[in-house]
Design a protein around this motif. Structure first.
Motif, PDB file in Angstrom:
ATOM      1  N   ASP A  91       4.693  12.227  -6.359  1.00 58.75           N
ATOM      2  CA  ASP A  91       4.508  10.796  -6.611  1.00 58.75           C
ATOM      3  C   ASP A  91       4.524  10.512  -8.115  1.00 58.75           C
ATOM      4  O   ASP A  91       4.708   9.373  -8.533  1.00 58.75           O
ATOM      5  CB  ASP A  91       3.187  10.291  -6.019  1.00 58.75           C
TER       6      ASP A  91
ATOM      7  N   CYS B  45      -4.181   9.479   1.419  1.00 59.01           N
ATOM      8  CA  CYS B  45      -2.923   9.864   2.047  1.00 59.01           C
ATOM      9  C   CYS B  45      -2.062  10.641   1.071  1.00 59.01           C
ATOM     10  O   CYS B  45      -1.890  10.253  -0.069  1.00 59.01           O
ATOM     11  CB  CYS B  45      -2.128   8.631   2.476  1.00 59.01           C
TER      12      CYS B  45
ATOM     13  N   GLN C 141      11.583   5.680 -11.623  1.00 55.84           N
ATOM     14  CA  GLN C 141      10.522   6.073 -12.527  1.00 55.84           C
ATOM     15  C   GLN C 141      10.851   7.406 -13.200  1.00 55.84           C
ATOM     16  O   GLN C 141      11.573   8.246 -12.648  1.00 55.84           O
ATOM     17  CB  GLN C 141       9.166   6.146 -11.820  1.00 55.84           C
TER      18      GLN C 141
ATOM     19  N   LEU D 212       3.026  12.122   7.736  1.00 55.39           N
ATOM     20  CA  LEU D 212       1.820  11.287   7.674  1.00 55.39           C
ATOM     21  C   LEU D 212       2.012  10.079   8.573  1.00 55.39           C
ATOM     22  O   LEU D 212       3.092   9.497   8.615  1.00 55.39           O
ATOM     23  CB  LEU D 212       1.606  10.823   6.225  1.00 55.39           C
TER      24      LEU D 212
ATOM     25  N   LYS E 244       0.842  -1.199   0.000  1.00 60.01           N
ATOM     26  CA  LYS E 244       0.000   0.000   0.000  1.00 60.01           C
ATOM     27  C   LYS E 244       0.876   1.247   0.000  1.00 60.01           C
ATOM     28  O   LYS E 244       0.558   2.251  -0.629  1.00 60.01           O
ATOM     29  CB  LYS E 244      -0.928   0.009   1.220  1.00 60.01           C
ATOM     30  N   ALA E 245       2.007   1.170   0.712  1.00 57.55           N
ATOM     31  CA  ALA E 245       2.899   2.330   0.791  1.00 57.55           C
ATOM     32  C   ALA E 245       3.450   2.663  -0.587  1.00 57.55           C
ATOM     33  O   ALA E 245       3.515   3.829  -0.987  1.00 57.55           O
ATOM     34  CB  ALA E 245       4.032   2.049   1.762  1.00 57.55           C
ATOM     35  N   HIS E 246       3.846   1.639  -1.353  1.00 52.59           N
ATOM     36  CA  HIS E 246       4.339   1.887  -2.705  1.00 52.59           C
ATOM     37  C   HIS E 246       3.225   2.479  -3.556  1.00 52.59           C
ATOM     38  O   HIS E 246       3.456   3.387  -4.355  1.00 52.59           O
ATOM     39  CB  HIS E 246       4.809   0.593  -3.373  1.00 52.59           C
TER      40      HIS E 246
ATOM     41  N   PHE F  95      12.148   9.968 -10.016  1.00 56.02           N
ATOM     42  CA  PHE F  95      12.926   9.714  -8.807  1.00 56.02           C
ATOM     43  C   PHE F  95      13.416   8.277  -8.783  1.00 56.02           C
ATOM     44  O   PHE F  95      12.955   7.429  -9.547  1.00 56.02           O
ATOM     45  CB  PHE F  95      12.111  10.010  -7.531  1.00 56.02           C
TER      46      PHE F  95
ATOM     47  N   LYS G 156      -4.062   6.072  -4.335  1.00 55.60           N
ATOM     48  CA  LYS G 156      -4.932   7.215  -4.555  1.00 55.60           C
ATOM     49  C   LYS G 156      -5.237   7.442  -6.007  1.00 55.60           C
ATOM     50  O   LYS G 156      -6.223   8.056  -6.335  1.00 55.60           O
ATOM     51  CB  LYS G 156      -4.294   8.456  -3.956  1.00 55.60           C
TER      52      LYS G 156
ATOM     53  N   TYR H 216       0.809   4.349  -2.660  1.00 57.14           N
ATOM     54  CA  TYR H 216       0.575   5.756  -2.371  1.00 57.14           C
ATOM     55  C   TYR H 216       1.693   6.622  -2.946  1.00 57.14           C
ATOM     56  O   TYR H 216       1.465   7.730  -3.393  1.00 57.14           O
ATOM     57  CB  TYR H 216       0.551   6.005  -0.854  1.00 57.14           C
ATOM     58  N   ARG H 217       2.899   6.130  -2.899  1.00 60.49           N
ATOM     59  CA  ARG H 217       4.063   6.969  -3.124  1.00 60.49           C
ATOM     60  C   ARG H 217       4.732   6.815  -4.489  1.00 60.49           C
ATOM     61  O   ARG H 217       5.747   7.446  -4.746  1.00 60.49           O
ATOM     62  CB  ARG H 217       5.130   6.691  -2.042  1.00 60.49           C
ATOM     63  N   GLU H 218       4.195   5.972  -5.341  1.00 63.74           N
ATOM     64  CA  GLU H 218       4.825   5.775  -6.654  1.00 63.74           C
ATOM     65  C   GLU H 218       3.764   5.820  -7.737  1.00 63.74           C
ATOM     66  O   GLU H 218       2.680   5.270  -7.579  1.00 63.74           O
ATOM     67  CB  GLU H 218       5.596   4.444  -6.684  1.00 63.74           C
TER      68      GLU H 218
ATOM     69  N   ARG I 203      13.210   7.954  -0.838  1.00 68.22           N
ATOM     70  CA  ARG I 203      13.066   8.442  -2.209  1.00 68.22           C
ATOM     71  C   ARG I 203      14.038   9.575  -2.435  1.00 68.22           C
ATOM     72  O   ARG I 203      14.301  10.368  -1.507  1.00 68.22           O
ATOM     73  CB  ARG I 203      11.622   8.950  -2.406  1.00 68.22           C
TER      74      ARG I 203
END
Lengths: 37, 399
Positions: B341, A36, B317, B58, A14-16, B345, A29, A18-20, B381
């Protein structure tokens, strides 16, 4: 049904999601889910 | 004479009650319950809520359970549920009121499904209904899957379809709206107009997988997918600032996004103690992002109860065509985002997991404590965001 280590890995995925940008479609998202930021 | 009447009685009973029902088969039931907890914390300096600058601090506490009931080894009922409690310093900036309602949110998810596993052929098929909800989002969806294995179990082909139908409006949990969804959430100073005339996002995800044992010590897996998203792809409370204007706008992305991931994995069983698991994934989408992922995991079995597994993940990416940092977009751009996002990076994740498999029964009952798994990971990151992740899982079974 996948249990065990895959459940733990899924929690971390889930963290990936959200962040990638490369994840999506139900995981993160960009396709709904946690807002988040 | 007694023997004669006994024989006649048995003869008539066998007609009225066929022999196999005199000896009733017991259909075994197995129950599997997982309870889990996770904690995620991150920090960074490129919040999309404030245009690509600002804190991304967060915290997410997650907890849930998975329940599986298997009857007669073929029929499995699946129930999965979890809740994430989220506190976000960046979403707190939606309205610039410190520690306002936007600082906290909860995500609730529930899935219920069924899987049939054939006893004669190595074939299974299943489906799940998917539900998710937050204050500004509700999702309904479904997951269908099937797989078939070769007779010698050395090859397995799987197919999975996951669809989500999301409503991104806020209001379901708000008393002032009568608990009805009413509007997208915009930044507080940008609520003078409706920036979008749509509020839905639909996602369709089709995946195909192939696993093949090369020999007793080596197996390979291939997977590929195609993902199509239609609707509101951008996030309605992300701000955009411009180099050639003092105007502020809401993030805007195309109304459709096509994504294609392809992966290959190789597992090597070195000896009864050591396994090496590797995986490579290539990703492409039509908003300009391409990515490479490499993961390495090395499970080590200390004995029949304890194991640990270090792991490492590298990710790279490219930036989306529509990404620019804070105040670098032009007012004339049609689509724009400052969400890092979606920027270019590199990232790495490193961590360690522990597994304890007591396989201990609770007294004389059919319940057994199956395993405990603990996992820690650190994520970093190159744009400055980093995160810590803790995961804990307990698994009990009834045989």
């Amino acid at each position: 049904m996948q249990f065990g280590s895959s459940t733990v890995e899924n929690m971390e995925q889930k963290a990936h999601a959200y962040r990638e940008g490369a994840s999506g479609a139900g995981k993160g998202k960009t396709s709904g889910g946690c807002g988040c930021k | 004479m007694r023997l004669f009447f006994l024989t006649i009685s048995i003869f008539f009973l066998s007609i009225v009650y066929p022999q196999d029902t005199l000896f009733k088969k017991k259909h075994l039931t197995e129950i599997d319950i997982e309870a889990f907890y996770s904690f995620y914390t991150q920090d960074g300096e490129h919040s999309a809520v404030t245009g690509g600058i600002g804190t991304e601090k967060l915290h997410v506490h997650g907890a849930g359970f998975n329940f599986g009931l298997t009857y007669d080894t073929s029929h499995t009922l699946i129930v999965e549920s979890y809740i994430d409690a989220i506190t976000s310093a960046s979403t707190d900036k939606i309205d610039f009121i410190v520690s306002s309602a936007s600082y906290h949110d909860n995500h609730v998810s529930a899935h219920i499904g069924y899987q049939y596993t054939s006893k004669r052929n190595p074939f299974l098929i299943g489906g799940k209904y998917l539900f998710g909800m937050e204050s500004d989002f509700m999702s309904h969806g479904f997951n269908l899957w099937t797989s078939i294995a070769s007779k010698d179990q050395t090859r397995n082909i799987s197919l999975s379809l996951v669809c989500y139908f999301d409503d991104l409006r806020w209001g379901r949990l708000a008393e002032e709206t009568g608990y009805k969804p009413t509007t997208l959430v915009y930044p507080v100073e940008l609520r003078y107009k409706q920036w979008f005339d749509i509020y839905h996002r639909n996602s369709y995800n089709l995946n195909l997988g192939l696993k093949q044992d090369i020999n007793r010590k080596l197996s390979v897996q291939l997977d590929g997918g195609i993902i199509l998203q239609k609707g509101l792809i951008s996030t309605s409370f992300h701000r955009i600032y411009f180099i050639d204007s003092d105007s502020v706008k809401v993030e805007n992305l195309p109304r459709q996004r096509l994504q294609i991931p392809l992966g290959i994995g190789l597992n090597a069983f070195i000896n009864p103690v050591l396994i090496i698991k590797t995986y490579y994934r290539y990703y492409w989408d039509d908003i300009g992002i391409s990515a490479h992922t490499i993961t390495l995991e090395v499970p080590v079995k200390l004995n029949y109860r304890f194991s640990f597994y270090p792991f490492l993940r590298f990710y790279q990416q490219t930036a989306s065509t529509y990404f620019k940092p804070y105040k670098e977009h032009l007012l004339s751009d049609e689509y724009y985002t400052s969400d890092y996002d979606l920027s270019a990076f590199l990232s790495y994740k490193i961590g360690l997991g522990f597994g304890f498999f007591p396989d201990t029964r609770f007294g004389k009952s059919r319940w057994a404590f199956n395993n405990i798994v603990f996992r820690y990971a650190y994520y970093n990151r190159t744009d400055g965001l980093d995160a810590h992740m803790l995961s804990l899982l307990f698994d009990v079974r009834k045989y």
